[in-house]
Design an enzyme around this catalytic site. Structure first.
Site, PDB file in Angstrom:
ATOM      1  N   HIS A   1      -1.919  17.001  13.112  1.00  0.00           N
ATOM      2  CA  HIS A   1      -3.430  16.402  13.077  1.00  0.00           C
ATOM      3  C   HIS A   1      -4.403  17.607  13.063  1.00  0.00           C
ATOM      4  CE1 HIS A   1      -4.956  18.269  17.164  1.00  0.00           C
ATOM      5  NE2 HIS A   1      -3.807  18.185  17.381  1.00  0.00           N
ATOM      6  N   CYS A   2      -5.614  17.427  12.438  1.00  0.00           N
ATOM      7  CA  CYS A   2      -6.616  18.473  12.452  1.00  0.00           C
ATOM      8  C   CYS A   2      -7.739  18.238  13.415  1.00  0.00           C
ATOM      9  CB  CYS A   2      -6.996  18.578  11.090  1.00  0.00           C
ATOM     10  SG  CYS A   2      -7.767  17.147  10.238  1.00  0.00           S
ATOM     11  N   ALA A   3      -8.835  18.740  13.001  1.00  0.00           N
ATOM     12  CA  ALA A   3     -10.090  18.583  14.008  1.00  0.00           C
ATOM     13  C   ALA A   3     -10.386  16.980  14.170  1.00  0.00           C
ATOM     14  CB  ALA A   3     -11.227  19.269  13.635  1.00  0.00           C
TER      15      ALA A   3
ATOM     16  N   THR B   1      -9.113  24.105   7.902  1.00  0.00           N
ATOM     17  CA  THR B   1      -8.919  23.290   9.146  1.00  0.00           C
ATOM     18  C   THR B   1      -8.602  23.874  10.331  1.00  0.00           C
ATOM     19  OG1 THR B   1      -8.128  21.668   7.757  1.00  0.00           O
ATOM     20  CG2 THR B   1      -7.426  21.758   9.922  1.00  0.00           C
TER      21      THR B   1
END
Length: 254
Positions: A28-30, A121
């Site tokens: 996942h990223c932000a 990211t």
């Protein structure tokens, strides 16, 4: 206050990306869940986008991305806990597969977007935070809420401007990871680009072989920093290859 339960949402997301068997890895990223799928055609975009908290679903850079927003971390953790994915293994697999997918991709734009996304990211939350501070500083200055020499204004503006001025350092670290090169060499290049801003004796422009060289335009520079590190990767590979060849000839002669 009762802890929010994300288990149902986790099940629905996994079911509509083709099920557990269709998921190679998940990171996942932000704001996004980034799936690596065996078959992206099994993902049900319409159903995913109708789920609560899911903003949209897109395919980009070899990933199937489900955009969640601020609550992406608990949703990610719920999926990982329920389906037994290893966070370490998933990230490692994603890193290896990313190179393979990008190499196979014929769409240069998607590859470019994937590179830029991979670079920004890791520190996107930092940019978001200082962006808010910068907005506050601009409002204070525009509407004269505080004098320009106010300590409060100076602190807010310094906190905001520092990151943007030194942005090449942040980019250097993540670009080095993305291009699989030495972080310290990348940071050294970025530092050299920023240093002229700290020395008043260095001229704005100097001329080298008839070409104007701007020394003080790289504070906050994005593309020049990425290009510099990319060129360093290419030149280093060439130098290493030449060095190995020289050593092999030397060994042959002696």
């Amino acid at each position: 206050m009762a802890k929010k339960d994300y288990s149902q949402l986790a099940d629905e997301i996994v079911a509509n990306v083709g099920g557990k068997e269709n998921v190679k890895s998940l990171i996942h990223c932000a704001t996004r869940l980034r799936f690596r799928l065996n078959d992206q055609s099994k993902a049900n975009k319409e159903v995913l986008e109708d789920l609560p908290m899911v903003l949209t679903a897109v395919s980009a850079g070899g990933q199937y991305q489900v955009v969640i927003g601020d609550e992406v971390v608990p949703v990610y953790e719920a999926i990982m806990n329920r389906y037994g994915f290893s966070a370490t293994d998933s990230k490692a697999a994603a890193g290896q597969e990313e190179k393979t997918e990008e190499a196979k991709s014929e769409n240069w734009f998607e590859r470019f977007v994937a590179v830029i996304s991979g670079i920004f990211t890791p520190f996107i939350s930092v940019l978001a935070g200082v962006g808010v501070l910068k907005g506050v500083a601009i409002l204070i200055s525009t509407f004269h809420w505080l004098p320009a020499n106010s300590p409060i204004y100076l602190i807010i503006n310094t906190l905001a401007s520092g990151v943007f001025t030194l942005l090449p350092i942040f980019i250097a670290i993540t670009a080095a990871d993305k291009f699989n090169t030495n972080r310290y060499i990348a940071v050294a290049l970025a530092a050299a680009m920023i240093y002229p801003l700290t020395d008043a004796q260095i001229p704005e422009v100097a001329h080298l072989w008839g070409y104007a060289v701007d020394f003080k335009t790289y504070g906050g520079a994005v593309i020049p920093t990425i290009l510099a590190i990319w060129l360093e990767v290419i030149s280093s590979a060439g130098l290493r290859s030449g060095f190995r060849q020289s050593c092999s000839w030397f060994s042959f002669l002696f």
